[in-house]
Design a protein around this motif. Structure first.
Motif, short mmCIF file in Angstrom:
data_model
loop_
_atom_site.label_atom_id
_atom_site.label_comp_id
_atom_site.label_asym_id
_atom_site.label_seq_id
_atom_site.Cartn_x
_atom_site.Cartn_y
_atom_site.Cartn_z
N TYR A 75 34.44 -24.23 -6.08
CA TYR A 75 35.43 -23.67 -5.14
C TYR A 75 36.85 -23.88 -5.67
O TYR A 75 37.73 -23.05 -5.47
CB TYR A 75 35.32 -24.34 -3.76
N LYS A 76 37.07 -25.01 -6.31
CA LYS A 76 38.43 -25.31 -6.81
C LYS A 76 38.73 -24.66 -8.15
O LYS A 76 39.85 -24.64 -8.60
CB LYS A 76 38.60 -26.83 -6.98
N ASP A 77 37.65 -24.20 -8.81
CA ASP A 77 37.77 -23.69 -10.16
C ASP A 77 38.29 -24.81 -11.08
O ASP A 77 39.20 -24.62 -11.89
CB ASP A 77 38.73 -22.49 -10.18
N PRO B 179 38.50 -34.44 -4.31
CA PRO B 179 39.79 -34.21 -4.98
C PRO B 179 40.73 -33.56 -3.97
O PRO B 179 40.33 -33.28 -2.84
CB PRO B 179 39.42 -33.23 -6.08
N SER B 180 41.97 -33.36 -4.35
CA SER B 180 42.89 -32.64 -3.47
C SER B 180 42.32 -31.24 -3.22
O SER B 180 41.73 -30.63 -4.11
CB SER B 180 44.27 -32.57 -4.12
N ALA B 181 42.52 -30.74 -2.00
CA ALA B 181 41.86 -29.49 -1.57
C ALA B 181 42.69 -28.26 -1.91
O ALA B 181 43.03 -27.45 -1.04
CB ALA B 181 41.58 -29.57 -0.07
N ASN B 182 43.04 -28.12 -3.17
CA ASN B 182 43.80 -26.96 -3.63
C ASN B 182 43.03 -26.28 -4.76
O ASN B 182 42.13 -26.88 -5.34
CB ASN B 182 45.17 -27.42 -4.16
N ARG B 183 43.41 -25.06 -5.05
CA ARG B 183 42.92 -24.43 -6.28
C ARG B 183 43.36 -25.30 -7.43
O ARG B 183 44.46 -25.86 -7.42
CB ARG B 183 43.65 -23.12 -6.49
N VAL C 299 49.63 -26.60 -6.34
CA VAL C 299 50.24 -27.70 -5.60
C VAL C 299 49.24 -28.28 -4.59
O VAL C 299 48.55 -27.53 -3.91
CB VAL C 299 51.49 -27.17 -4.84
N SER C 300 49.18 -29.59 -4.47
CA SER C 300 48.26 -30.22 -3.51
C SER C 300 48.64 -29.86 -2.08
O SER C 300 49.82 -29.70 -1.77
CB SER C 300 48.29 -31.74 -3.68
N PRO C 301 47.63 -29.77 -1.21
CA PRO C 301 47.90 -29.36 0.18
C PRO C 301 48.29 -30.53 1.07
O PRO C 301 47.68 -31.59 1.02
CB PRO C 301 46.54 -28.81 0.64
N THR D 235 51.09 -29.97 -16.71
CA THR D 235 51.42 -28.89 -15.77
C THR D 235 50.55 -28.93 -14.52
O THR D 235 50.44 -27.96 -13.79
CB THR D 235 51.27 -27.51 -16.44
N HIS D 236 49.94 -30.07 -14.28
CA HIS D 236 48.95 -30.16 -13.22
C HIS D 236 49.43 -29.72 -11.84
O HIS D 236 48.66 -29.21 -11.05
CB HIS D 236 48.45 -31.59 -13.15
N TYR D 237 50.70 -29.95 -11.54
CA TYR D 237 51.14 -29.69 -10.17
C TYR D 237 52.05 -28.48 -10.07
O TYR D 237 52.86 -28.38 -9.18
CB TYR D 237 51.87 -30.93 -9.62
MG MG Z 1 44.47 -32.77 -7.49
#
Ligand code: MG
Ligand code: TXA
Length: 430
Positions: free
Chosen positions: A51-53, A141-145, A149-151, A269-271
């Motif tokens: 889902y997060k790819d 993990p954080s619930a973002n693609r 940016v983390s939600p 570039t993670h965020y």
């Molecule tokens: Mg994360």
């Protein structure tokens, strides 16, 4: 299709059952929203990646209700065990993820085959209730693609993952706003080595403070912080290599492995938000924090009069989104296409809470080309001894640094341009 629900007792019970059936539930923690699965159900955890790819070489944090639940998941030496317990007594529930040797019970997909598992106990009531009712260790993990940016709100989760069959427990805005500290704990040659892999609200100073009166620990604990120097040239080359379709696969694999040696989530570039983002360098605050409530940006900005000679690109303020700090550019806010402030009064904690929301907000203006953020550590350079720097400042600066991939710009305040240079100084993370 995702479903946002209020975290009533009934909905928590339902969400718990949904998790037990191998499905995913997004829930608020004090840091950011997580996308949760039963940590011991490999098929369920696979859905997180799908889902997060998210690439499979990125390990996932496991959330537990309380310390007693970690016994099954970690396999520690006596010293490690004692110190792990000390940490949990001092910092759990809270934003500290401890990475330690995993037992064979922990699926490979969680550890990314590293043999180590990161665990934390979140302090948010909804997260806590879900963990308590389900009695599961929850991988989240954080619930973002991946890469986005983390939600920090349920709506953010929906924006990124709304097309998937997940339940989203809506606990309002999160209160810390940036992800937990990730710290590895390992005994090496009789010493306890602590390695900070990701900065968060719990700082190395907080850990030092917790052991300073305990000789048993104070004598054997060594603290390292993973430093990153962003080599922009190398980054550019990596980018090119990625774009090159003919690039042979092995080389890319090696590159990933090298990143893995540190921590895969530390990718620079993670965020990143979806738009070109830069840190503003020419804020030159010399005044004492306490006395500068009426700062006039025109006084505090250096005069870069020869700036026009060697920039590579420039953007007009009217195609720029500015995310300010401490009202530095309030006087000229109408020159920008859109303007907002992390914290008009210069509060670091408030800025941490607002950062991700504002980065997402900055993406909502298709007319604009660029987002600029202040280089926030400049505001805290000349503190007097009794002025305390909030422990989350380092983590906040780290996230803003990543959001911009370490790229910097200067503001030409005479002509209202954002100037971006080709030859950038390599920025060191502090
Ligand atoms: Mg994360
Ligand atoms: O605040 C947080 O930590 C949030 C909330 C939901 O708990 N979670 C979160 O997870 O930020 P995630 O997956 O987005 O980031 C966790 C990072 C990973 O990218 C990885 O680099 C590091 O923590 N990590 C997790 N387990 C690890 C391990 N076994 N070894 C090394 N690094 C690990």
């Amino acid at each position: 299709m995702a479903l946002i629900v209020q975290p009533t007792e009934i909905e928590i019970e339902k969400a718990s059952n949904y998790l037990k059936q191998g499905n995913l539930v997004a829930f608020p923690t004090e840091t950011v929203y997580g996308l949760g699965a039963d940590a011991l159900n490999e098929e369920a955890v696979k859905k997180i990646f799908q889902y997060k790819d998210r690439p499979l070489n990125d390990p996932v944090i496991v959330h537990v209700e309380k310390y007693s639940q970690v016994q099954d998941l970690i396999n520690l030496t006596e010293k490690e065990s004692k110190f792990y317990k000390h940490l949990t007594q001092n910092f759990w529930p809270g934003p500290l993820t401890i990475v330690a040797k995993a037992t064979s019970k922990v699926p490979d997909i969680i550890t990314a085959k590293s043999g180590f598992v990161g665990i934390r106990s979140p302090s948010h009531k909804v997260a806590h209730d879900l963990l308590k009712v389900s009695q599961l260790p929850i991988a989240a993990p954080s619930a973002n693609r991946f890469g986005h940016v983390s939600p920090t709100t349920a709506q953010h989760v929906f924006e990124d993952l709304g097309k998937y069959p997940i339940t989203i427990l809506d606990g309002g805005s999160t209160v810390v706003g940036i992800e937990s500290t990730v710290m590895k704990l390992q005994e090496i040659n009789g010493k306890i080595q602590l390695t900070f892999l990701r900065k968060g609200a719990i700082s190395p100073e907080n850990i030092k403070e917790s052991i300073k009166n305990i000789p048993e620990f104070n004598d054997i604990v060594e603290i390292n912080v993973v430093q990153r120097v962003v080599d922009l040239k190398k980054k550019e080359e990596e980018q090119k290599a990625k774009e090159n379709e003919n690039e042979n696969e092995n080389q890319n694999e090696n590159q990933n492995e090298n990143e893995n040696e540190v921590s895969p989530g530390l990718h620079i570039t993670h965020y990143a938000p979806d738009k070109e983002t830069y840190l503003i360098l020419n804020i030159d605050l010399k005044q004492d924090l306490k006395t500068d409530s009426n700062i006039n940006p025109n006084i505090n900005l250096k005069n870069y009069s020869n700036i026009n000679s060697n920039y590579e690109k420039k953007f007009t303020f009217s195609e720029t989104v500015l995310i300010d700090f401490k009202s530095q550019f309030l006087d000229i806010k109408d020159k920008f296409f859109a303007y907002s402030d992390l914290s008009p009064n210069g509060d670091v904690e408030e800025s941490s809470v607002n950062l991700y929301s504002l980065l997402r907000w900055s993406e909502t203006f298709p007319q604009t080309k660029v987002v600029i953020l202040p280089e926030i550590t400049q505001f805290f350079k000349n503190l007097t001894k009794n002025q305390k720097i909030p422990s989350i400042l380092d983590a906040l600066a780290d996230r803003m640094f990543r959001a911009s991939s370490g790229k910097t710009a200067f503001l030409d305040l005479h002509n209202y341009f954002v100037c971006v240079f080709s030859k950038l100084e390599n920025l060191k993370e502090n």
